[in-house]
Design a protein around this motif. Structure first.
Motif, PDB file in Angstrom:
ATOM      1  N   ALA A 166       0.831  -1.210   0.000  1.00 19.71           N
ATOM      2  CA  ALA A 166       0.000   0.000   0.000  1.00 19.71           C
ATOM      3  C   ALA A 166       0.863   1.257   0.000  1.00 19.71           C
ATOM      4  O   ALA A 166       0.510   2.267  -0.612  1.00 19.71           O
ATOM      5  N   GLU A 167       2.009   1.192   0.675  1.00 18.51           N
ATOM      6  CA  GLU A 167       2.923   2.349   0.713  1.00 18.51           C
ATOM      7  C   GLU A 167       3.742   2.456  -0.557  1.00 18.51           C
ATOM      8  O   GLU A 167       4.596   3.327  -0.682  1.00 18.51           O
ATOM      9  N   ASP A 168       3.537   1.530  -1.484  1.00 20.55           N
ATOM     10  CA  ASP A 168       4.345   1.439  -2.697  1.00 20.55           C
ATOM     11  C   ASP A 168       5.821   1.268  -2.347  1.00 20.55           C
ATOM     12  O   ASP A 168       6.708   1.799  -3.002  1.00 20.55           O
ATOM     13  N   SER A 169       6.062   0.524  -1.260  1.00 22.57           N
ATOM     14  CA  SER A 169       7.432   0.193  -0.881  1.00 22.57           C
ATOM     15  C   SER A 169       7.827  -1.090  -1.613  1.00 22.57           C
ATOM     16  O   SER A 169       7.101  -1.554  -2.483  1.00 22.57           O
ATOM     17  N   ARG A 170       8.962  -1.658  -1.250  1.00 21.63           N
ATOM     18  CA  ARG A 170       9.438  -2.850  -1.937  1.00 21.63           C
ATOM     19  C   ARG A 170       9.464  -4.063  -1.009  1.00 21.63           C
ATOM     20  O   ARG A 170       9.728  -3.916   0.186  1.00 21.63           O
ATOM     21  N   ILE A 171       9.217  -5.227  -1.588  1.00 22.20           N
ATOM     22  CA  ILE A 171       9.342  -6.486  -0.870  1.00 22.20           C
ATOM     23  C   ILE A 171      10.731  -7.034  -1.177  1.00 22.20           C
ATOM     24  O   ILE A 171      11.153  -7.053  -2.337  1.00 22.20           O
ATOM     25  N   GLU A 172      11.458  -7.456  -0.144  1.00 22.05           N
ATOM     26  CA  GLU A 172      12.793  -8.005  -0.340  1.00 22.05           C
ATOM     27  C   GLU A 172      12.784  -9.505  -0.035  1.00 22.05           C
ATOM     28  O   GLU A 172      11.862 -10.005   0.613  1.00 22.05           O
ATOM     29  N   PRO A 173      13.813 -10.223  -0.529  1.00 20.65           N
ATOM     30  CA  PRO A 173      13.767 -11.694  -0.500  1.00 20.65           C
ATOM     31  C   PRO A 173      13.428 -12.317   0.851  1.00 20.65           C
ATOM     32  O   PRO A 173      12.734 -13.314   0.914  1.00 20.65           O
ATOM     33  N   ARG A 174      13.931 -11.747   1.939  1.00 19.98           N
ATOM     34  CA  ARG A 174      13.702 -12.420   3.218  1.00 19.98           C
ATOM     35  C   ARG A 174      12.401 -12.012   3.882  1.00 19.98           C
ATOM     36  O   ARG A 174      12.060 -12.504   4.946  1.00 19.98           O
ATOM     37  N   ASP A 175      11.671 -11.098   3.260  1.00 22.07           N
ATOM     38  CA  ASP A 175      10.374 -10.709   3.817  1.00 22.07           C
ATOM     39  C   ASP A 175       9.368 -11.840   3.642  1.00 22.07           C
ATOM     40  O   ASP A 175       9.445 -12.607   2.687  1.00 22.07           O
ATOM     41  N   TRP A 176       8.417 -11.878   4.538  1.00 23.30           N
ATOM     42  CA  TRP A 176       7.303 -12.799   4.342  1.00 23.30           C
ATOM     43  C   TRP A 176       6.507 -12.318   3.134  1.00 23.30           C
ATOM     44  O   TRP A 176       6.367 -11.112   2.903  1.00 23.30           O
TER      45      TRP A 176
END
Lengths: 325, 117
Positions: free
Chosen positions: A23-33
């Protein structure tokens, strides 16, 4: 990694964190759920993208030995090398999602994985090198620029690198067509013929129409995709309709028009049955491309084995020296 | 079998979705590549690659990440050698900046308008 993710309560918290980042238009990184479906969608998309780069080397590599000058040969080699590089960037990005490159390669050569339908069309003449650069790479760029902002960090970063390199591809193709168009009558005809053949397949690279693209909506909700297939296709038509004038050639579509009401470019009907046939493996060159990829993999086996054997030998030597010291 | 890339810039270990039944040739290890784009700048992470050993990793890194003069120096690091912070402990591990505005120059407003300060 902690295993405290098993209880439903934690899952909800993790889902919330994921949803918040999106929603924040942030990024998902590999170790994130991340939701399994998100991981699966990305793995499929990025690996297909990687396969496309690798298979995409073939139509052009076939022309390296027949390029009309040393300069064109050098340019074409650089371009094909770039495609290999792009494939590797993308395999790396896909690997961060948990599937190994070897597995992806095996899926490709086993015929289990898809790649862009465009590479199953033959490159018949030198002018095809021009049309592929201008139209196919042009469509790829139009598709890829928004992917630089894809919500999955490694994918976006790979795309930034790829887009930087891709613009030379399109320009060199445009230049090939421009030179042919300003050449002899026969050369101009060859250029026009290549544009005629690559026009519709390049428009279909953006994927099926929006009302027949079931996965698009979810991909857009996840900020993987930023614009719909039809939106990007329309933009691309608007670009090439001007560019073709500079080339002194025409597009094989007399229904192109700018719709004042919608503010969008429109084009004539595309043969989506053909698209589906090619995607299903029944295009002009599907079997040939896969056969070639398989042969390259098999023919290169001794190189991979030799490199591994040499590495093992050097490691053993180093260990001996260490023990002796 | 070693899982996929272990890093996504942060040495992350991704869960392995390895399917059984694939040929079990030992996969080449993964290396993280860092490029110094010019003298005076740090090496910056560029991406990763597979190679059988360090020498090949450096050569492959040159071919893959510096085709257009992007670098004057390369580092390759085995991905497995990278130690990372725990992403699940972000809140506790990284000190909260809350209430610590005084660590920033912008906190001090009384000197506004004073030159060279």
């Amino acid at each position: 990694m902690t295993t405290a993710t098993d209880t439903p309560q934690d899952l909800t918290a993790e889902q919330e964190q994921f949803d918040r980042l999106i929603a924040e238009d942030s990024r998902i990184e590999p170790r994130d759920w991340m939701p399994e479906a998100y991981r699966k969608t990305l793995t499929r998309q990025i690996s297909q993208h990687a396969h496309s780069e690798i298979i995409g080397m073939q139509p052009e590599a076939n022309w390296i030995s027949r390029a009309p000058s040393l300069k064109r040969k050098a340019i074409l080699m650089a371009k094909v090398q770039d495609e290999a590089g792009h494939g590797l960037y993308l395999y790396s990005a896909a690997e961060t999602l948990g599937t190994s490159r070897d597995t992806m390669t095996e899926d490709l050569i086993a015929g289990k994985a898809r790649y862009s339908s465009i590479f199953n069309y033959p490159a018949r003449t030198w002018a095809d090198m021009g049309a592929i650069g201008w139209l196919v790479d042009g469509a790829a760029i139009a598709n890829q620029v928004p992917l630089c902002r894809a919500s999955y960090g490694p994918y976006g970063r790979a795309m930034v690198r790829i887009c930087k390199e891709e613009s030379f591809h399109q320009r060199q193709g445009f230049e090939i067509l421009l030179e042919l168009s300003n050449g002899t009558e026969a050369q101009k005809k060859m250029a026009q013929d290549a544009v005629n053949r690559w026009y519709a397949p390049s428009l279909m690279m953006f994927g099926p129409p929006d009302d027949d693209s079931p996965n698009s909506k979810q991909s857009m909700a996840w900020n993987i995709k930023r614009f719909s297939n039809d939106e990007l296709r329309s933009r691309f038509v608007g670009m090439i309709v001007e560019q073709v004038k500079v080339l002194g050639l025409t597009l094989p579509d007399d229904q192109i028009r700018f719709n004042e009401e919608t503010g969008k470019w429109e084009h004539g009907p595309l043969d989506w049955n053909e698209f589906k046939e090619v995607l299903a493996g029944r295009g002009p060159c599907n079997a040939q491309r896969l056969e070639r990829r398989r042969a390259a993999h098999d023919d290169g086996a001794w190189v991979r084995e030799a490199a591994a054997a040499y590495a093992a030998k050097q490691a053993a030597k180093r260990n001996e020296l260490k023990e002796a010291a | 079998m070693v899982g996929g890339s272990q890093t996504g810039d942060d040495g992350a270990k991704a869960p392995s979705a390895e399917q059984p039944g694939h040929p079990t040739a030992e996969p080449w290890p993964l290396w993280e590549v860092f490029v110094r784009s010019s003298r005076g700048l740090s090496h910056v992470h560029a991406g990763s690659l597979h190679a059988p050993d360090a020498d090949m990793a450096v050569r492959n890194a040159r071919d893959l990440y510096t085709r257009r003069n992007e670098g004057v120096s390369l580092w390759v690091v085995p991905a497995s050698a990278i130690i990372t912070s725990d992403p699940d402990a972000k809140g506790q591990f990284f000190e909260s900046p809350q209430g610590k505005d005084y660590r920033h120059a912008t906190y001090y407003t009384k000197s506004e308008g004073v030159k060279h300060l």
